[in-house]
Structure formats: C-alpha cells, structure tokens
Design a protein around this motif. Structure first.
Motif, mmCIF file in Angstrom:
data_model
loop_
_atom_site.group_PDB
_atom_site.id
_atom_site.type_symbol
_atom_site.label_atom_id
_atom_site.label_comp_id
_atom_site.label_asym_id
_atom_site.label_seq_id
_atom_site.Cartn_x
_atom_site.Cartn_y
_atom_site.Cartn_z
ATOM 1 N N ALA A 84 0.784 -1.061 -0.007
ATOM 2 C CA ALA A 84 -0.336 0.065 0.260
ATOM 3 C C ALA A 84 1.045 0.987 0.214
ATOM 4 O O ALA A 84 0.456 2.466 -1.416
ATOM 5 N N ALA A 85 1.878 1.690 1.176
ATOM 6 C CA ALA A 85 2.523 2.411 0.587
ATOM 7 C C ALA A 85 3.637 2.636 -0.809
ATOM 8 O O ALA A 85 3.855 4.064 -1.032
ATOM 9 N N ALA A 107 1.650 1.595 -3.318
ATOM 10 C CA ALA A 107 1.440 1.585 -4.398
ATOM 11 C C ALA A 107 1.176 3.551 -3.682
ATOM 12 O O ALA A 107 0.575 4.443 -4.773
ATOM 13 N N HIS A 108 1.078 4.018 -3.157
ATOM 14 C CA HIS A 108 0.773 5.558 -3.430
ATOM 15 C C HIS A 108 2.091 6.476 -3.033
ATOM 16 O O HIS A 108 2.025 7.057 -3.623
ATOM 17 N N ARG A 109 2.806 6.301 -3.079
ATOM 18 C CA ARG A 109 4.298 6.885 -3.595
ATOM 19 C C ARG A 109 4.742 6.765 -5.373
ATOM 20 O O ARG A 109 4.812 7.657 -5.457
ATOM 21 N N ALA A 163 1.910 6.558 -6.974
ATOM 22 C CA ALA A 163 0.876 7.839 -7.564
ATOM 23 C C ALA A 163 0.926 9.047 -7.608
ATOM 24 O O ALA A 163 0.425 9.827 -7.896
ATOM 25 N N MET A 164 1.954 9.527 -6.365
ATOM 26 C CA MET A 164 2.145 10.233 -5.549
ATOM 27 C C MET A 164 3.117 10.702 -5.936
ATOM 28 O O MET A 164 3.933 11.009 -4.560
ATOM 29 N N THR A 213 5.244 13.338 -3.216
ATOM 30 C CA THR A 213 5.567 13.278 -1.495
ATOM 31 C C THR A 213 6.524 12.396 -1.317
ATOM 32 O O THR A 213 6.294 12.387 0.086
#
Length: 73
Positions: free
Chosen positions: A60-61, A63-65, A67-68, A71
């Motif tokens: 999840a981390a 995938a978040h990185r 996508a963004m 950040t």
C-alpha cells in the motif's frame, strides 16, 4: 521496460498466482517439508498471520508513493 526489482517482485512466492493465491503457500510448504504435522502447521499459520499485515502495508505504501511521486522525499 521492467526493472530488476520489479522482476524480483513478480518472481516472489507471494505473487498471487494459481493455487498459491488460495492456499497462502501451504501446499509449497508441505511439499518442501516445512509443514509435516499440526505443530508445524500452527507455526506456519502464525507466521503467515504475523507477516500478512506488514506485507500488505508495504504494498500500500509503495502504491501510494508511485501514485503521488511529489510526496517522496
């Protein structure tokens, strides 16, 4: 183009393909001789439970990185 780390991820035993997606790797553990009785089954399942959340959180981390990217830093 696939990076070496991406290829390693896809080759990892945690990749949900075939029977592994439904057994969590139990068949492979039995075939390898790591699960042979109730005690070793209990230890295997405890290990799966202990790592399932950590692995899910790592994906999840990542995938978040991905996508963004702004950040990351």
């Amino acid at each position: 183009m696939a990076t070496p780390s991406l290829l390693l991820l896809l080759a990892d035993g945690r990749f949900p393909a075939g029977a592994h997606a439904h057994s969590g790797g139990l068949e492979a553990a039995v075939a390898a001789g790591r699960v042979t009785d109730l005690a070793s089954l209990e230890a295997f399942l405890a290990g799966r439970l202990a790592t399932a959340g950590l692995v899910g959180a790592a994906f999840a981390a990542a995938a978040h990185r991905a996508a963004m990217p702004e950040t990351v830093g």
